[in-house]
Structure formats: structure tokens, C-alpha cells
Enzyme design. Structure first.
Site, PDB file in Angstrom:
ATOM      1  N   PHE A  25       0.806  -1.131   0.047  1.00 50.20           N
ATOM      2  CA  PHE A  25       0.031  -0.009   0.037  1.00 50.20           C
ATOM      3  C   PHE A  25       0.858   1.352  -0.033  1.00 50.20           C
ATOM      4  O   PHE A  25       1.944   1.473   0.849  1.00 50.20           O
ATOM      5  CB  PHE A  25      -0.873   0.157   1.169  1.00 50.20           C
ATOM      6  CG  PHE A  25      -2.187  -0.928   1.196  1.00 50.20           C
ATOM      7  CD1 PHE A  25      -2.249  -1.830   0.354  1.00 50.20           C
ATOM      8  CD2 PHE A  25      -3.204  -0.377   1.911  1.00 50.20           C
ATOM      9  CE1 PHE A  25      -3.363  -2.704   0.361  1.00 50.20           C
ATOM     10  CE2 PHE A  25      -4.514  -1.215   1.853  1.00 50.20           C
ATOM     11  CZ  PHE A  25      -4.344  -2.376   1.277  1.00 50.20           C
ATOM     12  N   GLU A  26       0.464   2.151  -1.131  1.00 49.18           N
ATOM     13  CA  GLU A  26       1.418   3.242  -1.110  1.00 49.18           C
ATOM     14  C   GLU A  26       0.165   4.513  -0.423  1.00 49.18           C
ATOM     15  O   GLU A  26      -0.569   4.712  -1.231  1.00 49.18           O
ATOM     16  CB  GLU A  26       1.781   3.677  -2.548  1.00 49.18           C
ATOM     17  CG  GLU A  26       2.908   2.706  -3.081  1.00 49.18           C
ATOM     18  CD  GLU A  26       4.123   2.952  -2.400  1.00 49.18           C
ATOM     19  OE1 GLU A  26       4.712   3.905  -1.755  1.00 49.18           O
ATOM     20  OE2 GLU A  26       4.965   2.162  -3.101  1.00 49.18           O
TER      21      GLU A  26
END
Ligand SMILES: [Zn+2]
Length: 663
Positions: free
Chosen positions: A455-456
Site C-alpha cells: 500500500f502506498e
């Protein structure tokens, strides 16, 4: 942020272009090798185009002049993409052939020389972030679990104090774990286990979250520590009959799932970045800045001060050790922990240059950060997991090294897309951003078959103002985390709350089960209603049975599972892999205790690596060696093997051993 010195290398295609869609892994590797050979250049090393334009004198002058950290939008084509090698990209693309980059002191001059079209979008990123921090009292969501009272990002000491307090205040529910490898600066890395009856060594499914492989990505530590608080608070609320719908789902996970959390993987790097004086900006003006070996400031690791990216590995220059803690912060060149994992280590999207932001290290697992995460997987059967980063607002899944679909593509993609129903991020197969190798997510999926995501978070900055970022970021991600664990970890019978949620939300239902067709980063995602995430199916494997004596009475004992194998490095031993071996030894040893009635139920991953299914060099399905023991745990050295079996497990499969009679 996941990549740097990307989006491209001289041998790969520009971002957004799928190099060889659905080609076999082997064929892709061959093609990549030929392309590299034909061009006769290294991968993302100092020979890249910008590197060739380096001028140590200019960099030094730019730094000493206090040139600010800028942000720019740069237009690239397939032919010109390599000119951006060495620039620090932010993951953001604009859909018109332009991409966002951070410009470190000296970069602007070099960018001008490339002739690429660009525009400066932020004149001074540090000043912008500071202004955002000052105005960040504005809230858009209510109080979130585990928010800091100061309204600021936690420091390393705060993380450790938080974890210790959670464990001390919640005996039987929260357990503090100490990871085996101390950091390079001799710090201990801590994590948590959270579930009911946490000290019981049973076979419950494991959901793993970690954060801050990259030093400057402060929000990436906040999500996992807030998740820890949320698990505890939701469980307490549910026990008190006061839980709302989301808390009920989270409390269900506390009862059914062992939640393992390591908020700060790269403790040294994070501490350096977090404690760097804000008034100093990206570097301290007026101190002597060593420019060693002709390397530019940019090449020296893509980031200084609060924008430090890698770990704090001290490297040598011509055999002379560089001073690691020099006050200017420029001389610890560091290794990128998220290019240091063994799976496909050594290839595109990582660098063999120690001054690169994606320097992969001298060998797989040369760094304590990746070794600790490896240990987690050698010790826990992590069924699904998220490694948290910033920036870009993305949900990424396998593969990073090939455009071929992963064997679990339908599950990975549909579940990844479904998670964005909550957080609104862009779901993407990671190679469609750019090629990466040696990353955490590809290692944990490719090696252990754990359903893995990167996840960014945090939009367009590595650590924007806390108040405007963290509470809202956590609020929209907690149910995305919940969803992953519900689908991969839970028994179908335990998914009642998820069924209600899916029934009430058409968007979520479509992502998991509907006709799905969408183009993302140039790739057509198309899934029919026969390729679904089925809430009546299981997405893990189960081993069960009962240990009894010859009279049928329960016996105290342990069940142990082992697997030894060789992980493939990049290019199957040839090409760009700089060390003279094609494989890297890997082994897992997992163990649980049987219940008082002799029974056990153990949730585990498939026995074969996912690459088995699309790589002809895997010629047999892989097995676990399962053994049943009495006389204490295997680590005590007094265990007696009373029975053993070799098993092959495919995703969704269960094996009931029945009664294991101990003679
Ligand atoms: Zn990152």
C-alpha cells in the site's frame, strides 16, 4: 514510495507500457537479458544518462548554495525514458505521458541538459510540507484509534513505548515480540501479536502488517500502529456491547486471527529522518559536503535529512570507511531494504550502485531489516499481508518483475481492487508502474505464497502534515485491512459480517464478484462472473487432526512443519545478477501446540511456490514435512518425533490426519 531511480532502466519499457503481456516468466527473463546485452549498459547504475552528466563541482555548488528540493512534472516517451534514470520519482503519473519527480540539488541543471520537456510544480517541497504541517489542525474525520495526542508523527521512542504499553495493559491479548536481528546501529526492532489468548501457540491464521522499509515514509508506520490500537479498542468495545459495524468486523479478527504487526522495519533510517532538524530542510547548509568518487548529490541515495530513504549501512569508498553519523547526514549511503529480498534479487528496478536510491546491497538479506521480515515468514505462516509505504495512493500486487499474471491473479487483483472500494487508491499490478526486483511483496508472495500487497499512502508527499493526513488516511484504510484478513484468513462460516457488508455495497460486490472490465496503467483487467472471490470458498489451507495414545486419550504434543528449498535469484543465475550463484537457500520451520483434547487445526499457505505454476524450471510440486512430536517443543531439544508425513497442499485444500496414535 516503492521505486526510485525508476521509472525505467535502459533495458525496460517506459512506465505504463506493458513490456510482454502474459508472456512466460522464462521468456521475459530471456528477452530482458538479450535487451540488456544488446544495449551493453548496466541496470540503473552510474552509467545511466543522468549519471553521465554528473558534475561533482556543480552538485557541490548547488548544495552549498542551498538549492531547494523541488518537484517537477517531466514528459517521457519510450525513447526518452532512460534520460530520467537517476531522478527520484514519486510514483505519480498524470496519464498524458508525464511523471512526477523530486529534484535534488543539482538535478535541475541536469534535467535542463537532457532536453526533456518539464515543468516545476513545487518550488520548495520542504517549505510546502512545513506550511502544510502548520495548517494541519484542520480535521476532516473524527478521532481515530491510536492517534497521537501531540498531533505529530510518532518518533521511534513513541512507537516502542506504545507497543510496550499495549502489551502491558492488555495481558493475554497483546504480546510484545522482539525481532532477532538488531539494526546496524544496535537498535532492537519490536513488533506485536494481537489476538485472544495470545500466549497460546495455536494454529490460527496469521495476518501480517509492516511499515517503514523506507526511512522518510512516516505515515507508513502510523497505519500499522493505529491498526494495533484499533484491534484492541474494537475488541474491548465489542466485549462491552458498544461496537459499531466496523468494530464488530475488527473484533471478529481479534478472536479468529493472529495479527502480527511490525510498524517500523527500518528503525535506524526512520530515526535519522524523523529526528533531522526541520529548520535544516533537506541538508545542513554551511557544512562540508563530501562528494566522493565523482558521485552526484542525487546519486548519493536519493534523499538527505528528513527525506532519507534507505537504511544507515555504512559503505566504504576505496576501502576507506565513510563516517556514518556525520552531521551533514550525507555519508551513510545505505542499502534499500525493499530491494534486498532474495526472490528475483539482483535484477531490473534495483541497482548495484551503492549511491543509488535503490541499491540492493551486496547479497540477498545482507541487511537486518529484510532478515527480520524473512524471520517473520520463516516462523509464522502469514496468510495475507500488507507492507505499508508512501506515496502515491496505490494498492500494488504481484508481480514486480514480469508482466505475466500470477497464478493467484484473480484473487490478488479482485481483492486488491475491492480494497480500493474503501481507500479510493489506484489498484495496480506493480510491474505496470515499473519493474522492481528483490522487493518485500514479491518475496512474501513468490516465496511463501502469502497473498501480499504493497500500500502506498499519503497522496503526493512522503510525510505531509500529520493532522491533514494521518487521521483521514487511517479512517479510509482500516476496513481495507479488515477485508483482506476476512477473505484470506477466515473460514467461510466466520464471514457473516463480511457477507452483510458485501450485500449492502454494490461497488464492493462488483469488485469481488461482478463482471469487471477496466483499463489501469495501460493494462486491461477483465474478470467474468466465473472468476470471483467466493465468500463460500477458502483461500488458505488447513491441517487438522488429533494426537492420542493407544487408548484414545489425548496426548500433549506439538505439530511441526518444515520446508527447505532454493529461491531463484534474478535471471536464473546469469545476466545481471552480480553474485556467482543462481539460487539462495531458504527454509521455514513452524510449530504449534495441540489443544488439551489433543486436537489441532492449523491454517497454512500452499506448499508450492506460486512460480511453480508458470515456470518450467519447477518440475515438481513442493511439499511440507509435517512431524508430530511429544516431550516438549522442538526448540527445547527434547522432542521425540512420533510420526511424520510429507504433504502437498494447494490453495483451498484441507487435510485431516485423523487420529495420530502415539505409541
Ligand atoms: Zn517506500
Amino acid at each position: 514510495m516503492w521505486g526510485s531511480n525508476c521509472p525505467t532502466t535502459p533495458s525496460s519499457d517506459p512506465p505504463g507500457v506493458v513490456p510482454l503481456h502474459r508472456s512466460s516468466r522464462r521468456q521475459f527473463l530471456r528477452t530482458a537479458g538479450l535487451a540488456a546485452g544488446a544495449l551493453g549498459v548496466g541496470f540503473a547504475g552510474p552509467a545511466s544518462a543522468l549519471g553521465a552528466l554528473d558534475s561533482a563541482g556543480t552538485d557541490r555548488a548547488a548544495l552549498l548554495a542551498g538549492e531547494p528540493l523541488r518537484m517537477a512534472r517531466v514528459w517521457l516517451t519510450r525513447e526518452t525514458a532512460h534520460l530520467a534514470d537517476g531522478l527520484d520519482d514519486t510514483h505519480r503519473s498524470f496519464g498524458d505521458g508525464s511523471y512526477e519527480f523530486l529534484l535534488w540539488p543539482g538535478d535541475l541543471g541536469r534535467l535542463v541538459q537532457t532536453g526533456l520537456r518539464f515543468e516545476i510544480t513545487v518550488d520548495d517541497v520542504v517549505a510546502r510540507d512545513r506550511a502544510r504541517t502548520e495548517s494541519s489542525a484542520v480535521r476532516t474525520v473524527g478521532l481515530q484509534p491510536g492517534e497521537t495526542e501531540t498531533g505529530e508523527y510518532r518518533r521511534l521512542d513513541d512507537y516502542n513505548a506504545d507497543m510496550a504499553a499495549l502489551a502491558a495493559d492488555n495481558p493475554g491479548l497483546v504480546k510484545l515480540i522482539e525481532l532477532p536481528y538488531k539494526s546496524l546501529e544496535e537498535r532492537t526492532v519490536y513488533g506485536l501479536e494481537i489476538c485472544t489468548d495470545v500466549d497460546r501457540n495455536d494454529g490460527r491464521p496469521v495476518f501480517y502488517n509492516d511499515g517503514v522499509h523506507h526511512a522518510r515514509e512516516w505515515p507508513a508506520g502510523e497505519v500499522p500502529i493505529m491498526w494495533a490500537h484499533d484491534l484492541v479498542e474494537s475488541y474491548r468495545a465489542d466485549e462491552a456491547g458498544e461496537a459499531d459495524a466496523a468494530q464488530k468486523r475488527i473484533a471478529n479478527l481479534v478472536r479468529k486471527v493472529r495479527n502480527v504487526i511490525v510498524p517500523i522495519v527500518n528503525v535506524d533510517g526512520f530515526h535519522f529522518s524523523r529526528e533531522f532538524p526541520v529548520e535544516a530542510g533537506t541538508h545542513q547548509v554551511g557544512v562540508s559536503i563530501p562528494v566522493l568518487g565523482g558521485n552526484s548529490a542525487t546519486a548519493a541515495g536519493n534523499g538527505f535529512g528528513q527525506y532519507w530513504r534507505k537504511n544507515r549501512r555504512q559503505l566504504t569508498d576505496g576501502g576507506i570507511a565513510r563516517e556514518q553519523n556525520a552531521p551533514d547526514g550525507l555519508t551513510a549511503y545505505g542499502v534499500d531494504p525493499n530491494r534486498n529480498y532474495s526472490y528475483q534479487w539482483g535484477g531490473s528496478g534495483s541497482s548495484n550502485s551503492e549511491t543509488s536510491g535503490t541499491y540492493r546491497g551486496e547479497a540477498p538479506f545482507s541487511e537486518p531489516e529484510s532478515r527480520n521480515v524473512q524471520w517473520i515468514h520463516q516462523t509464522y505462516q502469514c496468510l495475507t499481508e500488507i507492507t505499508h509505504h508512501t506515496s502515491g495512493d496505490l494498492v500494488l500486487w504481484a508481480w514486480g518483475d514480469t508482466a505475466a499474471d500470477a497464478p493467484d491473479d484473480v484473487l490478488l487483483a479482485r481483492l486488491g481492487i475491492a480494497s480500493t472500494f474503501y481507500n479510493g487508491y489506484q489498484p495496480t499490478k506493480s510491474i505496470d508502474l515499473y519493474v522492481t526486483t528483490g522487493t518485500c511483496s514479491d518475496y512474501t508472495y513468490g516465496t511463501w505464497a502469502s497473498i501480499s500487497y504493497t500500500f502506498e499512502h499519503a497522496g503526493d508527499s512522503f510525510h505531509p502534515g500529520y493532522g491533514t493526513t494521518v487521521p483521514a488516511m487511517y479512517a479510509k484504510n482500516r476496513e481495507a485491512l479488515t477485508l483482506l484478513a476476512e477473505v484470506v484468513c477466515l473460514e467461510p462460516i466466520d464471514r457473516g459480517l463480511l457477507r452483510d457488508e458485501v450485500a449492502a455495497n454494490g461497488g464492493l460486490r462488483d469488485a469481488l464478484q461482478g463482471d469487471f472490465s477496466r483499463v489501469i496503467e495501460g493494462r486491461q483487467y477483465e474478470y467474468s462472473t466465473s472468476q470471483v472471490v467466493d465468500l463460500d470458498a477458502r483461500y488458505h489451507c488447513v491441517l487438522s487432526g488429533r494426537m492420542v495414545d493407544s487408548d484414545g486419550n489425548p496426548v500433549a504434543g506439538t505439530v511441526q512443519m518444515e520446508k527447505d528449498f532454493q529461491n531463484f535469484l534474478w535471471f536464473l543465475g546469469g545476466g545481471q545478477n552480480p553474485i556467482d550463484t543462481s539460487h539462495w537457500p531458504e527454509a521455514g520451520l513452524w510449530s504449534i501446540d495441540v489443544e488439551d483434547d489433543g486436537t489441532f487445526r492449523w491454517y497454512v499457505n500452499p506448499s508450492s511456490r506460486p512460480a511453480y505454476f508458470d515456470d518450467p524450471t519447477f518440475n515438481a510440486e513442493e511439499q511440507y514435512q509435517v512431524s508430530f512430536r511429544t516431550g516438549g517443543g522442538p526448540s527445547a531439544g527434547q522432542s521425540k518425533v512420533v510420526a511424520s508425513r510429507d504433504v502437498v497442499l494447494r490453495r483451498g485444500q484441507t487435510i485431516d490426519f485423523g487420529d495420530i496414535v502415539v505409541g
